[in-house]
Design an enzyme around this catalytic site. Structure first.
Site, PDB file in Angstrom:
ATOM      1  N   TYR A   1      -4.899  -4.239  -0.552  1.00 12.52           N
ATOM      2  CA  TYR A   1      -4.794  -5.552   0.097  1.00 12.52           C
ATOM      3  C   TYR A   1      -6.125  -6.046   0.656  1.00 12.52           C
ATOM      4  CZ  TYR A   1       0.285  -4.818   0.000  1.00 12.52           C
ATOM      5  OH  TYR A   1       1.573  -4.610  -0.387  1.00 12.52           O
TER       6      TYR A   1
ATOM      7  N   CYS B   1      -1.622   1.238   2.758  1.00 11.18           N
ATOM      8  CA  CYS B   1      -0.437   0.375   2.693  1.00 11.18           C
ATOM      9  C   CYS B   1       0.768   1.125   3.265  1.00 11.18           C
ATOM     10  CB  CYS B   1      -0.168  -0.026   1.241  1.00 11.18           C
ATOM     11  SG  CYS B   1      -1.618  -0.706   0.410  1.00 11.18           S
TER      12      CYS B   1
ATOM     13  N   ASP C   1       3.341   2.530   1.784  1.00 14.84           N
ATOM     14  CA  ASP C   1       3.816   3.702   1.050  1.00 14.84           C
ATOM     15  C   ASP C   1       2.726   4.402   0.258  1.00 14.84           C
ATOM     16  OD1 ASP C   1       6.583   2.701   1.548  1.00 14.84           O
ATOM     17  OD2 ASP C   1       5.829   1.104   0.235  1.00 14.84           O
TER      18      ASP C   1
END
Ligand SMILES: *Cc1c(COP(=O)(O)O)cnc(C)c1O
Length: 393
Positions: free
Chosen positions: A279, A326, A328
């Site tokens: 991200y 993130c 997971d």
């Protein structure tokens, strides 16, 4: 998978990641602490699921190593120890007004009291349990957290002795907790120790007879012989981590980290130079490279604040999380690692362990995440399965 001898542990079929807890290390750490405590007994603090290591297995291993008491924060933790058949003395120190103490009293769990209200609550639990509550009177010698401040201490002692006279409670212990135990020469440490002695003397003059007086957490147990009294209360050190990393790592104190967190790469793939990773593209590849996908994220307890920084051992070397952690998963760039060319899905990635074979430690993750090793191990979530090794034969 490629054999990467970092942890010497086989993978259970189908597992993507796990917390491996070496109960032999817990046992040996407890033994090392018992030796260091000399005449003082050891209360292994097993709150918060034994700092993420597993409440009951952690407690049993610490008792096997030489701890003779267990300490927990919550009533449910104390009752879970009893439900598992553990009969050792247990001290529980946090409960709210209105919580029913009868089950804890009935189970023979010792309770902390910081105020006359807590004494009354324990006496009420005792009346319904049909046996006296065992109390440890908490004096706030300077932490400013639990405990009766010195000015309120005589009233707490008086309330406890009055309840004792009625047969409702036994006054078992006097205790306190340091604000700066990790800085053994800090002036508050000396002041708190002196205030504790004064509070005990005052209570004894009023008629209290304490079986155990206790003040030392891990840091004080390891660095401050003056703080030992009758009982020491190490938590972190039982799990093999140093509470005073500036003064020395675990080995300096004869301790060995018990927790290893590892996973298997879920995917390995080739990407070109200039490829953003995770991200907001906080990491960008600088050359054609191979990325490895680690199937652990902040929902598993990997701190998001260690984005771009958390160290891992993978592909025969060390690297850091590439970009954001993130929920997971996170990504590692295998560029420059000895085994980068042959790495493939299924290979082991070690986040932290006991420091052998070049794997990072929980302390290094703490530094990468801007926190303390306590938080790193404690926050490993229930989503990650625990597997126990090194149990007593
Ligand atoms: C958690 C706790 C301990 C153990 O502290 P460590 O620093 O982990 O050794 C001891 N006493 C009290 C009151 C605690 O809350």
């Amino acid at each position: 998978m490629t054999a990467v001898a970092v942890t010497e542990q086989e993978w259970p079929a189908g597992w993507a990641g796990e917390v491996v807890v070496d109960l032999g290390a817990v046992r040996e750490n407890a033994a090392a602490l018992a030796e260091r405590a000399e005449r003082a007994a050891v209360m292994a603090v097993v709150k918060a699921d034994a700092y993420g290591h597993g409440l009951v297995p952690g407690a049993r291993a610490a008792l096997a190593g030489g701890a003779s008491w267990l300490g927990v924060a919550q009533l449910e933790e104390a009752l879970a120890l009893r439900a598992a058949g553990i009969g050792a003395p247990v001290l529980c120190w946090l409960f709210a007004p209105g919580q029913d103490l009868a089950p804890a009293v009935a189970a023979g769990v010792d309770l902390s009291a910081s105020s006359p209200g807590a004494v009354a609550q324990a006496a009420d639990g005792a009346a319904r349990a049909g046996r006296p509550a065992r109390l440890h009177l908490f004096v706030d010698t300077g932490l400013g957290r639990e405990g009766a401040p010195p000015a309120a201490w005589p009233d707490l002692v008086a309330a406890a002795l009055a309840a004792r006279a009625e047969g409702a409670v036994e006054v078992v212990g006097a205790w306190s907790h340091y604000a700066w135990a990790d800085a053994p020469e800090h002036p508050t440490v000396h002041r708190q120790t002196a205030l504790f002695r004064e509070a005990v003397a005052l209570a004894e003059a009023a008629g209290a007879r304490f079986a155990v007086r206790h003040l030392a957490n891990s840091a004080a147990t390891l660095t401050n012989p003056d703080a030992r009294f009758d009982l020491v209360r190490p938590g972190l050190a039982v799990y093999g981590l140093s509470p005073v990393p500036d003064l020395g790592g675990p080995a300096r104190f004869g301790l060995r980290p018990a927790m290893t967190v590892r996973a298997r790469l879920a995917l390995v793939k080739e990407v070109p130079a200039g490829h953003g990773v995770s991200y907001a593209h906080q990491y960008t590849t600088t050359a054609p490279t191979r990325l490895g996908l680690v199937p652990l994220g902040y929902a598993d307890g990997v701190p998001r604040s260690a984005s771009g920084a958390g160290p891992v051992r993978v592909a025969g070397g060390r690297t850091r999380v590439a970009g954001r952690v993130c929920m997971d998963q996170f990504v590692v760039d295998l560029a420059g690692l000895p085994g980068a060319g042959t790495a493939r899905a299924g290979d082991e990635v070690v986040l932290f362990g006991d420091g052998r074979y070049g794997a990072p430690t929980a302390q290094e993750w703490a530094e990468a995440a801007g926190t303390i090793s306590y938080e790193v191990v404690t926050r490993m979530s229930a989503r990650l399965p625990r597997r126990y090794v090194g149990e007593a034969p």
